[in-house]
Write a protein that holds these residues in place. Structure first.
Motif, mmCIF file in Angstrom:
data_model
loop_
_atom_site.group_PDB
_atom_site.id
_atom_site.type_symbol
_atom_site.label_atom_id
_atom_site.label_comp_id
_atom_site.label_asym_id
_atom_site.label_seq_id
_atom_site.Cartn_x
_atom_site.Cartn_y
_atom_site.Cartn_z
ATOM 1 N N MET A 1 54.932 11.281 57.829
ATOM 2 C CA MET A 1 54.212 12.392 58.446
ATOM 3 C C MET A 1 52.859 12.609 57.781
ATOM 4 O O MET A 1 51.857 12.881 58.440
ATOM 5 N N ALA A 2 52.837 12.468 56.440
ATOM 6 C CA ALA A 2 51.578 12.658 55.716
ATOM 7 C C ALA A 2 50.552 11.614 56.154
ATOM 8 O O ALA A 2 49.364 11.927 56.312
ATOM 9 N N LEU A 3 51.014 10.371 56.369
ATOM 10 C CA LEU A 3 50.103 9.317 56.800
ATOM 11 C C LEU A 3 49.518 9.643 58.171
ATOM 12 O O LEU A 3 48.315 9.469 58.399
ATOM 13 N N LEU A 4 50.359 10.114 59.075
ATOM 14 C CA LEU A 4 49.892 10.465 60.411
ATOM 15 C C LEU A 4 48.851 11.575 60.347
ATOM 16 O O LEU A 4 47.819 11.521 61.034
ATOM 17 N N GLU A 5 49.115 12.579 59.518
ATOM 18 C CA GLU A 5 48.155 13.676 59.368
ATOM 19 C C GLU A 5 46.830 13.169 58.814
ATOM 20 O O GLU A 5 45.751 13.602 59.253
ATOM 21 N N ASN A 6 46.897 12.256 57.857
ATOM 22 C CA ASN A 6 45.673 11.682 57.289
ATOM 23 C C ASN A 6 44.894 10.901 58.344
ATOM 24 O O ASN A 6 43.662 10.990 58.419
ATOM 25 N N LEU A 7 45.628 10.126 59.156
ATOM 26 C CA LEU A 7 44.977 9.352 60.204
ATOM 27 C C LEU A 7 44.291 10.260 61.223
ATOM 28 O O LEU A 7 43.182 9.961 61.688
ATOM 29 N N VAL A 8 44.950 11.349 61.559
ATOM 30 C CA VAL A 8 44.352 12.306 62.504
ATOM 31 C C VAL A 8 43.076 12.903 61.918
ATOM 32 O O VAL A 8 42.052 13.020 62.608
ATOM 33 N N LEU A 9 43.112 13.264 60.635
ATOM 34 C CA LEU A 9 41.932 13.835 59.988
ATOM 35 C C LEU A 9 40.774 12.834 59.990
ATOM 36 O O LEU A 9 39.627 13.198 60.302
ATOM 37 N N VAL A 10 41.058 11.588 59.651
ATOM 38 C CA VAL A 10 40.010 10.563 59.615
ATOM 39 C C VAL A 10 39.461 10.325 61.021
ATOM 40 O O VAL A 10 38.246 10.185 61.209
ATOM 41 N N PHE A 11 40.353 10.289 62.010
ATOM 42 C CA PHE A 11 39.898 10.100 63.395
ATOM 43 C C PHE A 11 38.996 11.250 63.836
ATOM 44 O O PHE A 11 37.961 11.026 64.480
ATOM 45 N N VAL A 12 39.378 12.473 63.491
ATOM 46 C CA VAL A 12 38.569 13.643 63.858
ATOM 47 C C VAL A 12 37.193 13.578 63.192
ATOM 48 O O VAL A 12 36.176 13.897 63.818
ATOM 49 N N ALA A 13 37.165 13.152 61.925
ATOM 50 C CA ALA A 13 35.879 13.016 61.232
ATOM 51 C C ALA A 13 34.993 12.008 61.957
ATOM 52 O O ALA A 13 33.797 12.247 62.179
ATOM 53 N N GLY A 14 35.579 10.856 62.342
ATOM 54 C CA GLY A 14 34.816 9.856 63.090
ATOM 55 C C GLY A 14 34.392 10.370 64.449
ATOM 56 O O GLY A 14 33.282 10.081 64.914
ATOM 57 N N GLY B 1 43.495 13.162 49.451
ATOM 58 C CA GLY B 1 44.705 13.759 48.895
ATOM 59 C C GLY B 1 44.795 13.740 47.391
ATOM 60 O O GLY B 1 45.675 14.392 46.809
ATOM 61 N N LEU B 2 43.904 13.011 46.734
ATOM 62 C CA LEU B 2 43.930 12.973 45.276
ATOM 63 C C LEU B 2 43.242 14.196 44.695
ATOM 64 O O LEU B 2 42.491 14.901 45.368
ATOM 65 N N ASP B 3 43.484 14.461 43.419
ATOM 66 C CA ASP B 3 42.886 15.623 42.768
ATOM 67 C C ASP B 3 41.367 15.503 42.763
ATOM 68 O O ASP B 3 40.806 14.403 42.693
ATOM 69 N N GLY B 4 40.712 16.647 42.850
ATOM 70 C CA GLY B 4 39.255 16.661 42.780
ATOM 71 C C GLY B 4 38.576 16.679 44.133
ATOM 72 O O GLY B 4 37.347 16.713 44.221
ATOM 73 N N GLY B 5 39.372 16.672 45.199
ATOM 74 C CA GLY B 5 38.780 16.687 46.525
ATOM 75 C C GLY B 5 38.348 18.081 46.942
ATOM 76 O O GLY B 5 38.695 19.085 46.323
ATOM 77 N N VAL B 6 37.573 18.134 48.026
ATOM 78 C CA VAL B 6 37.111 19.402 48.587
ATOM 79 C C VAL B 6 38.169 19.916 49.560
ATOM 80 O O VAL B 6 38.580 19.187 50.467
ATOM 81 N N PRO B 7 38.657 21.159 49.388
ATOM 82 C CA PRO B 7 39.672 21.689 50.304
ATOM 83 C C PRO B 7 39.123 21.837 51.726
ATOM 84 O O PRO B 7 38.155 22.563 51.954
ATOM 85 N N VAL B 8 39.736 21.131 52.680
ATOM 86 C CA VAL B 8 39.348 21.218 54.083
ATOM 87 C C VAL B 8 40.614 21.240 54.922
ATOM 88 O O VAL B 8 41.354 20.243 54.968
ATOM 89 N N LEU B 9 40.900 22.381 55.557
ATOM 90 C CA LEU B 9 42.072 22.510 56.426
ATOM 91 C C LEU B 9 43.358 22.093 55.726
ATOM 92 O O LEU B 9 44.246 21.471 56.316
ATOM 93 N N GLY B 10 43.443 22.413 54.455
ATOM 94 C CA GLY B 10 44.645 22.088 53.700
ATOM 95 C C GLY B 10 44.661 20.699 53.102
ATOM 96 O O GLY B 10 45.628 20.328 52.435
ATOM 97 N N PHE B 11 43.628 19.911 53.333
ATOM 98 C CA PHE B 11 43.521 18.567 52.770
ATOM 99 C C PHE B 11 42.569 18.584 51.582
ATOM 100 O O PHE B 11 41.601 19.342 51.553
ATOM 101 N N ALA B 12 42.839 17.720 50.600
ATOM 102 C CA ALA B 12 41.905 17.521 49.486
ATOM 103 C C ALA B 12 40.996 16.358 49.866
ATOM 104 O O ALA B 12 41.276 15.193 49.569
ATOM 105 N N VAL B 13 39.903 16.654 50.544
ATOM 106 C CA VAL B 13 39.004 15.626 51.082
ATOM 107 C C VAL B 13 38.027 15.176 50.006
ATOM 108 O O VAL B 13 37.360 16.007 49.378
ATOM 109 N N PRO B 14 37.910 13.870 49.759
ATOM 110 C CA PRO B 14 36.957 13.374 48.760
ATOM 111 C C PRO B 14 35.532 13.825 49.088
ATOM 112 O O PRO B 14 35.140 13.879 50.256
ATOM 113 N N LEU B 15 34.780 14.145 48.050
ATOM 114 C CA LEU B 15 33.394 14.579 48.249
ATOM 115 C C LEU B 15 32.596 13.507 48.980
ATOM 116 O O LEU B 15 31.748 13.811 49.827
ATOM 117 N N LEU B 16 32.871 12.230 48.663
ATOM 118 C CA LEU B 16 32.167 11.151 49.342
ATOM 119 C C LEU B 16 32.426 11.192 50.838
ATOM 120 O O LEU B 16 31.525 10.917 51.642
#
Length: 300
Positions: A1-14, A168-183
Motif C-alpha cells: 500500500m505504501a508503494l502505491l501511495e508513493n507512486l500516486v504522489l510521484v504521478f501527481v507531481a509529474g 519517506g526518509l528522514d529529513g524530507g519536507v512534510p507534504v500531505l503526510g509524506f516526507a518529500v525530499p527537498l530535491l
C-alpha cells in the motif's frame, strides 16, 4: 500500500508539471500575439532553468550518491541521456511530418509550391503538426505526436521521478503526510516553471491557425503528458535498484542539458534572427533570469 501511495504522489507531481505547460497558453486569453523579443526571452528562461536544475540539482545529488572514487555511474548516465536524445532526434528526422500549410502559419519559409525549404529542425514541424491535428481533431496524428513529444518530455519526467528516490526518509519536507525530499520539491517546481514558456511556444502557431483559447491550453498540456509517466517509471527504477541512482540523476541531467544546447538555444536564435542583436541579448537576459529564479530554491 505504501508503494502505491508513493507512486500516486510521484504521478501527481509529474502531472502538475504537465498542467503547468497549459499556463503558458493562458496569456492568449488577453493578447493576440507575442513579439519575437519576448519569445526569445522565454526560451532563454526555460534554458536557464533546465541547466540550473540539472547542474545544481541532479549532478550535485548524483555526486553525493556515488561511491568514493570516479563517479562512473553518473558519467555513464550523462552520456546515456545525451545518446538517447541524439538517437531519437535522428529517428524523428526520418519522419515526413506533412506540415506544409502549418509550417507556413508558424512562419517557416516556403517555396512557391508550398514546400518548406531550409528546414531548421523538427521542432517547428512537431508544433505545427500538433496544431493542425488539434484543429482537425485527427486522433491518429495526435497519437503520433504524443510519441514524438515523449522524446522531449520524458527526460523531464525522469528528472522528477529520480528526485523522489529518497521519499519517506528522514529529513524530507512534510507534504500531505509524506516526507518529500527537498530535491523533489525543487525539481517539481523548477520543471513546472520551465514548462510555462514551453506552453507559450506551443500555443503561438495554434493562435495563428485560429484554435480556440481552451484548445490551446489543452494542446499545451497534452504536449507534456509523457512527464508523469516518465516520473513513475524513473521512480520505480531507482527504488528497486538504488545502487543505480547516480545513473538516473546523470541520465536526466544529460538529456535535459543536451536538449537545451541542441534545441532550445537554436530555436531561440532562429526566432530572434531578425532582431537587432539576432536574439543574443534577449536569450542571455532570459537565461540569466532562469538561473537566478532557481538559485533561491537551490540554496534553501
Amino acid at each position: 500500500m505504501a508503494l502505491l501511495e508513493n507512486l500516486v504522489l510521484v504521478f501527481v507531481a509529474g502531472l502538475l508539471t504537465a498542467v503547468a505547460t497549459g499556463i503558458g497558453a493562458l496569456p492568449f486569453f488577453f493578447v493576440d500575439d507575442f513579439s519575437d523579443r519576448w519569445n526569445v526571452g522565454l526560451w532563454g528562461v526555460a534554458s536557464g532553468i533546465m541547466v540550473t536544475v540539472s547542474v545544481f540539482g541532479l549532478v550535485n545529488e548524483g555526486l553525493a550518491s556515488a561511491s568514493s572514487g570516479f563517479p562512473t555511474l553518473l558519467v555513464g548516465g550523462l552520456l546515456a541521456g545525451v545518446v538517447l536524445v541524439e538517437v531519437s532526434d535522428r529517428v524523428l528526422d526520418r519522419f515526413d511530418f506533412g506540415t506544409d500549410d502549418a509550417s507556413h502559419h508558424a512562419g517557416e519559409p516556403d517555396t512557391d509550391g508550398g514546400v518548406p525549404i531550409d528546414n531548421p529542425g523538427h521542432d517547428h514541424d512537431e508544433i505545427a503538426l500538433e496544431a493542425k491535428a488539434f484543429a482537425e481533431g485527427d486522433l491518429k496524428k495526435l497519437v503520433l505526436i504524443l510519441g514524438i513529444l515523449t522524446v522531449h518530455s520524458f527526460p523531464e519526467g525522469v528528472a522528477v521521478g529520480v528526485s523522489f528516490a529518497r521519499l519517506g526518509l528522514d529529513g524530507g519536507v512534510p507534504v500531505l503526510g509524506f516526507a518529500v525530499p527537498l530535491l523533489a520539491v525543487f525539481m517539481t517546481v523548477a520543471i513546472a516553471i520551465h514548462n510555462v514558456p514551453e506552453g507559450t511556444a506551443i500555443a503561438i502557431p495554434m493562435r495563428a491557425m485560429g484554435l480556440s483559447n481552451w484548445r490551446m491550453v489543452g494542446a499545451a498540456i497534452f504536449s507534456s503528458l509523457p512527464q508523469p509517466i516518465g516520473a513513475v517509471i524513473a521512480f520505480v527504477f531507482v527504488s528497486w535498484a538504488e545502487s543505480f541512482l547516480p545513473f538516473g540523476y546523470g541520465f536526466a541531467a544529460g538529456a535535459m542539458v543536451y536538449l537545451v544546447a541542441t534545441e532550445f538555444i537554436p530555436e531561440a536564435l532562429e526566432t530572434g534572427a531578425e532582431l537587432p542583436t539576432h536574439g543574443h541579448r534577449e536569450l542571455l537576459v532570459g537565461f540569466a533570469v532562469g538561473v537566478l529564479s532557481m538559485l533561491p530554491i537551490v540554496y534553501v
